[in-house]
Enzyme design. Structure first.
Site, short mmCIF file in Angstrom:
data_model
loop_
_atom_site.label_atom_id
_atom_site.label_comp_id
_atom_site.label_asym_id
_atom_site.label_seq_id
_atom_site.Cartn_x
_atom_site.Cartn_y
_atom_site.Cartn_z
N LYS A 212 51.83 32.29 49.98
CA LYS A 212 51.37 33.13 48.86
C LYS A 212 50.65 32.29 47.80
O LYS A 212 49.57 32.64 47.32
CB LYS A 212 52.60 33.83 48.25
N CYS A 266 47.94 36.85 38.75
CA CYS A 266 48.22 36.17 40.02
C CYS A 266 47.41 34.88 40.14
O CYS A 266 47.96 33.79 40.14
CB CYS A 266 47.88 37.10 41.17
N1 SAJ Z 1 36.87 36.56 40.00
C1 SAJ Z 1 35.69 35.87 39.74
N2 SAJ Z 1 34.82 35.67 40.76
C2 SAJ Z 1 35.06 36.13 42.03
C3 SAJ Z 1 36.26 36.82 42.29
C4 SAJ Z 1 37.16 37.03 41.26
O1 SAJ Z 1 35.43 35.44 38.60
O2 SAJ Z 1 34.19 35.92 42.90
C5 SAJ Z 1 37.85 36.76 38.91
C6 SAJ Z 1 38.11 38.24 38.57
O3 SAJ Z 1 37.15 38.71 37.66
C7 SAJ Z 1 39.50 38.16 37.98
C8 SAJ Z 1 40.17 37.03 38.76
O4 SAJ Z 1 39.11 36.29 39.35
O5 SAJ Z 1 39.45 37.77 36.61
C9 SAJ Z 1 41.11 37.52 39.86
O6 SAJ Z 1 40.60 38.67 40.55
P1 SAJ Z 1 40.73 38.87 42.13
O7 SAJ Z 1 40.10 40.15 42.46
O8 SAJ Z 1 40.20 37.66 42.82
O9 SAJ Z 1 42.28 38.85 42.43
P2 SAJ Z 1 43.58 39.66 41.85
O10 SAJ Z 1 44.22 38.77 40.84
O11 SAJ Z 1 43.27 41.05 41.46
O12 SAJ Z 1 44.49 39.72 43.18
C10 SAJ Z 1 44.82 38.53 43.87
C11 SAJ Z 1 44.51 38.72 45.38
N3 SAJ Z 1 44.59 37.42 46.04
C12 SAJ Z 1 43.60 36.96 46.83
O13 SAJ Z 1 42.55 37.57 47.00
C13 SAJ Z 1 43.82 35.65 47.51
C14 SAJ Z 1 45.51 39.71 45.99
O14 SAJ Z 1 45.33 39.81 47.38
C15 SAJ Z 1 46.95 39.25 45.68
O15 SAJ Z 1 47.92 40.14 46.22
C16 SAJ Z 1 47.11 39.22 44.18
O16 SAJ Z 1 46.18 38.24 43.67
C17 SAJ Z 1 48.55 38.84 43.87
O17 SAJ Z 1 49.35 39.74 43.54
O18 SAJ Z 1 48.91 37.66 44.03
#
Ligand code: SAJ
Length: 419
Positions: A212, A266
């Site tokens: 995780k 997360c």
């Molecule tokens: N972000 C960027 N650039 C990107 C992708 C995301 O700046 O290319 C930023 C987003 O704007 C946000 C942050 O990263 O601020 C996180 O967003 P996210 O969509 O990447 O992830 P979360 O936090 O919504 O969910 C993550 C997911 N983990 C992964 O994709 C590895 C999800 O599957 C997990 O279940 C969740 O964390 C968790 O609960 O741990």
């Protein structure tokens, strides 16, 4: 035949409640436990306290047909799923909720039961939980004994669902199931088989705990690469969005998107669990966190320069801020870099600030009550009245803003929407 007739889910938050609801929707009798009596009362009325597509309708249905009941105290069950928060502060994971959840389960355990921890946890947590349970229940045999005898099975199974798609991903995602022993993993697999259509992947507990943390650290490192690239490109006069789009045409390159920073509960948090567990070794993971955490300050420096430019031309500028949530199309403001940036601008006295956030009815956090900050539900009005437009969250809602609407404005586009 499935032996799990009653399942208790401890912690009815972002993960526990959807898990309880999905289990109940498969005909299992589920008892949800939470220390918050308001949350318990709400669920028992068939209502939810978190925003997640379809969760309200399914909750209402399973409560109404008697398959889900919420309570503040733990009672006997065949399996216990622990999904409580593990906050991280002062460089350490706070495991108090996990410890107190385990302590509340211990008195009602009986031979044949299964205990699964789902909370994001540092490696070694599930083994420590077994030691805690064994000390509280010396009459029961817990896994990992030399003689192989075992009354209660214990496993670690992290959730990996994406906010906004929780009910779909809970069912469809593959799951990693770490057992204290292979028999423990096999028992836990029976539980997830009730509702998971994805692959159920058995391993040991430490690997599952690390898995995780690794997934979210991997994404954090990827975003840090994109964020660093955006700062480099700014210095070199290169359009980072165009650059990434082109580079991603390479069959083995897949660069993520830069932004104003990384938020949510997360990705912005979990890598620190690894850094805390192996501070000397986790150099890249730590640096990625630092790069992402530094991005809001970089965006603020650009906004400051734009304000200085306007003031040099004799204007007290209005700054239009688009979005406060931690990412697009969610109503979650936890660790949001957009909120952090908006709060910083609002603390300056050299400009007026108009904020848009389609998922908030009022200004959240420290923004509320400030004199020269107001909210606008009309993005066109916000754009019209702003000298400087700051795009922080690429909510679907903002797609209607065109390049022409922005003519003559200073634009700080952290998401590459108009680039
Ligand atoms: N972000 C960027 N650039 C990107 C992708 C995301 O700046 O290319 C930023 C987003 O704007 C946000 C942050 O990263 O601020 C996180 O967003 P996210 O969509 O990447 O992830 P979360 O936090 O919504 O969910 C993550 C997911 N983990 C992964 O994709 C590895 C999800 O599957 C997990 O279940 C969740 O964390 C968790 O609960 O741990």
């Amino acid at each position: 035949m499935n032996r799990l007739r009653t399942i208790s889910v401890i912690g009815l938050g972002y993960i526990g409640l959807p898990t309880a609801v999905v289990l109940a929707s498969r005909g299992v009798s589920v008892v949800g436990v939470d220390i918050n009596s308001d949350v318990v009362a709400r669920i028992n009325r068939g209502e939810v306290h978190i925003v997640e597509p379809d969760l309200d309708a399914v909750t209402a249905r399973v409560v109404q047909n008697g398959l889900l009941r919420a309570t503040t105290s733990v009672s006997e069950a065949d399996a216990f799923v622990i999904a409580v928060p593990t906050p991280f502060h002062d460089g350490k994971a706070d495991m108090a909720y996990v410890k107190s959840a385990a302590a509340s389960v211990a008195p009602v355990l009986k031979a044949g039961d299964l205990v699964v921890l789902e909370s994001t946890s540092p490696p070694g947590t599930t083994e420590a939980m077994v030691v805690q349970l064994a000390a509280l229940r010396p009459d029961l045999k817990f896994p990992g004994r030399q003689d192989g005898a075992c009354d209660v099975r214990v496993a670690y199974c992290p959730e990996r669902v994406l906010p906004g798609r929780v009910l779909v991903e809970l069912v469809e995602n593959d799951r990693v199931i770490g057992g204290i022993t292979p028999e423990c993993a096999a028992r836990a697999e029976e539980l997830y088989r009730i509702f998971c259509t994805g692959s159920l992947l058995r391993t040991d507990v430490r690997t599952a705990e690390m898995c995780k943390l690794t997934e979210n650290s991997f994404r954090d490192v990827g975003i840090a690469f994109a964020n660093e690239l955006s700062v480099i490109c700014e210095k070199l006069g290169v359009n980072v969005w165009e650059l990434i789009r082109l580079a991603n045409h390479h069959p083995r390159v897949n660069i993520l998107q830069p932004g104003p920073g990384v938020g949510g509960h997360c990705i912005a948090v979990d890598p620190w669990f690894i850094v805390a567990a192996a501070p000397e070794q986790a150099r890249l993971i730590r640096t990625a966190r630092e790069v992402n955490d530094a991005k809001p300050a970089h965006v603020l420096a650009n906004i400051k320069a734009a304000i200085a430019g306007a003031r040099a031309a004799g204007i007290r500028p209005t700054v239009g801020v688009l979005g406060l949530a931690f990412k697009a199309d969610v109503d979650d403001f936890r660790e949001s870099p957009a909120l952090q940036i908006a709060e910083a601008i609002a603390s300056w006295s050299n400009c007026e600030v108009i904020v848009s956030e389609p998922h908030a009815e009022a200004l959240p956090g420290r923004l509320s009550g400030l004199k020269h900050v107001r909210m606008s539900g009309d993005v066109h009005e916000l754009i019209r009245e702003s000298h400087i437009v700051v795009m922080l969250v690429n909510h679907r809602h903002y797609k209607e803003i065109s390049r022409e609407d922005l003519e003559g404005k200073a634009i700080i586009d952290t998401r590459g929407v108009w680039s």
